[in-house]
Design a protein around this motif. Structure first.
Motif, mmCIF file in Angstrom:
data_model
loop_
_atom_site.group_PDB
_atom_site.id
_atom_site.type_symbol
_atom_site.label_atom_id
_atom_site.label_comp_id
_atom_site.label_asym_id
_atom_site.label_seq_id
_atom_site.Cartn_x
_atom_site.Cartn_y
_atom_site.Cartn_z
ATOM 1 N N LYS A 53 39.498 37.734 36.583
ATOM 2 C CA LYS A 53 40.461 38.271 37.539
ATOM 3 C C LYS A 53 40.108 37.735 38.925
ATOM 4 C CE LYS A 53 39.434 42.422 36.005
ATOM 5 N NZ LYS A 53 39.296 43.870 35.939
ATOM 6 N N PRO A 54 41.043 37.819 39.863
ATOM 7 C CA PRO A 54 40.740 37.335 41.215
ATOM 8 C C PRO A 54 39.627 38.111 41.912
ATOM 9 C CG PRO A 54 43.096 37.633 40.944
ATOM 10 C CD PRO A 54 42.442 38.171 39.718
ATOM 11 N N PHE A 55 39.477 39.396 41.560
ATOM 12 C CA PHE A 55 38.482 40.246 42.215
ATOM 13 C C PHE A 55 37.863 41.139 41.151
ATOM 14 C CE2 PHE A 55 36.983 43.752 44.832
ATOM 15 C CZ PHE A 55 36.472 43.076 45.922
ATOM 16 N N MET A 87 27.839 41.152 37.577
ATOM 17 C CA MET A 87 26.538 40.461 37.542
ATOM 18 C C MET A 87 26.640 39.043 36.983
ATOM 19 S SD MET A 87 24.676 42.601 39.061
ATOM 20 C CE MET A 87 23.055 41.955 38.850
ATOM 21 N N LYS A 88 27.774 38.384 37.184
ATOM 22 C CA LYS A 88 27.963 36.989 36.784
ATOM 23 C C LYS A 88 28.427 36.217 37.996
ATOM 24 C CE LYS A 88 28.926 38.168 32.102
ATOM 25 N NZ LYS A 88 29.911 38.552 31.155
ATOM 26 N N THR A 89 28.375 34.892 37.913
ATOM 27 C CA THR A 89 28.741 34.092 39.065
ATOM 28 C C THR A 89 29.357 32.768 38.633
ATOM 29 O OG1 THR A 89 27.954 33.232 41.163
ATOM 30 C CG2 THR A 89 26.481 32.996 39.288
ATOM 31 N N GLN A 93 32.744 40.261 42.989
ATOM 32 C CA GLN A 93 32.781 38.812 42.844
ATOM 33 C C GLN A 93 34.187 38.344 43.205
ATOM 34 O OE1 GLN A 93 31.744 37.324 39.010
ATOM 35 N NE2 GLN A 93 32.107 35.207 39.576
ATOM 36 N N LEU A 94 34.255 37.419 44.122
ATOM 37 C CA LEU A 94 35.520 36.896 44.616
ATOM 38 C C LEU A 94 35.453 35.383 44.616
ATOM 39 C CD1 LEU A 94 38.218 37.625 46.104
ATOM 40 C CD2 LEU A 94 36.953 37.372 48.202
ATOM 41 N N PRO A 95 36.150 34.607 43.866
ATOM 42 C CA PRO A 95 37.021 34.967 42.752
ATOM 43 C C PRO A 95 36.201 35.256 41.501
ATOM 44 C CG PRO A 95 37.007 32.602 43.027
ATOM 45 C CD PRO A 95 36.162 33.176 44.120
ATOM 46 N N LEU A 101 25.965 40.748 49.558
ATOM 47 C CA LEU A 101 26.970 39.715 49.322
ATOM 48 C C LEU A 101 26.566 38.713 48.242
ATOM 49 C CD1 LEU A 101 28.182 39.047 52.953
ATOM 50 C CD2 LEU A 101 29.369 40.262 51.136
ATOM 51 N N SER A 102 25.546 39.020 47.462
ATOM 52 C CA SER A 102 25.222 38.162 46.320
ATOM 53 C C SER A 102 26.357 38.269 45.312
ATOM 54 C CB SER A 102 23.916 38.596 45.667
ATOM 55 O OG SER A 102 22.853 38.419 46.550
#
Length: 72
Positions: free
Chosen positions: A34-36, A41-43, A28-30, A21-22
């Protein structure tokens, strides 16, 4: 009575969920664009917060609701 010193489920499940869940690892959410998003590999701060809430809810589900134990 159970001996909690030999219960390996909590650290193993917590480590696996932390890795999975990293933000940016699997999804990645959001996302940034895009929303998903998958495996970018970005945050962002919002995705860190959302993934933290999801991580906490999964820990509560596994340890309190389902009471999973693994004795080795």
């Amino acid at each position: 009575m159970y001996n909690t010193m030999n219960d390996w489920a909590p650290p193993l499940i917590a480590a696996a969920l932390f890795w999975l869940l990293s933000p940016g690892m699997l999804f990645q959410l959001p996302g940034k664009n895009k929303p998903f998003e998958f495996m970018n590999m970005k945050t962002t701060v919002a995705s860190i917060f959302v993934h933290t809430v999801i991580y906490g809810l999964f820990l509560i589900l596994f340890f309190i609701v389902l009471t999973i134990h693994l004795y080795i």
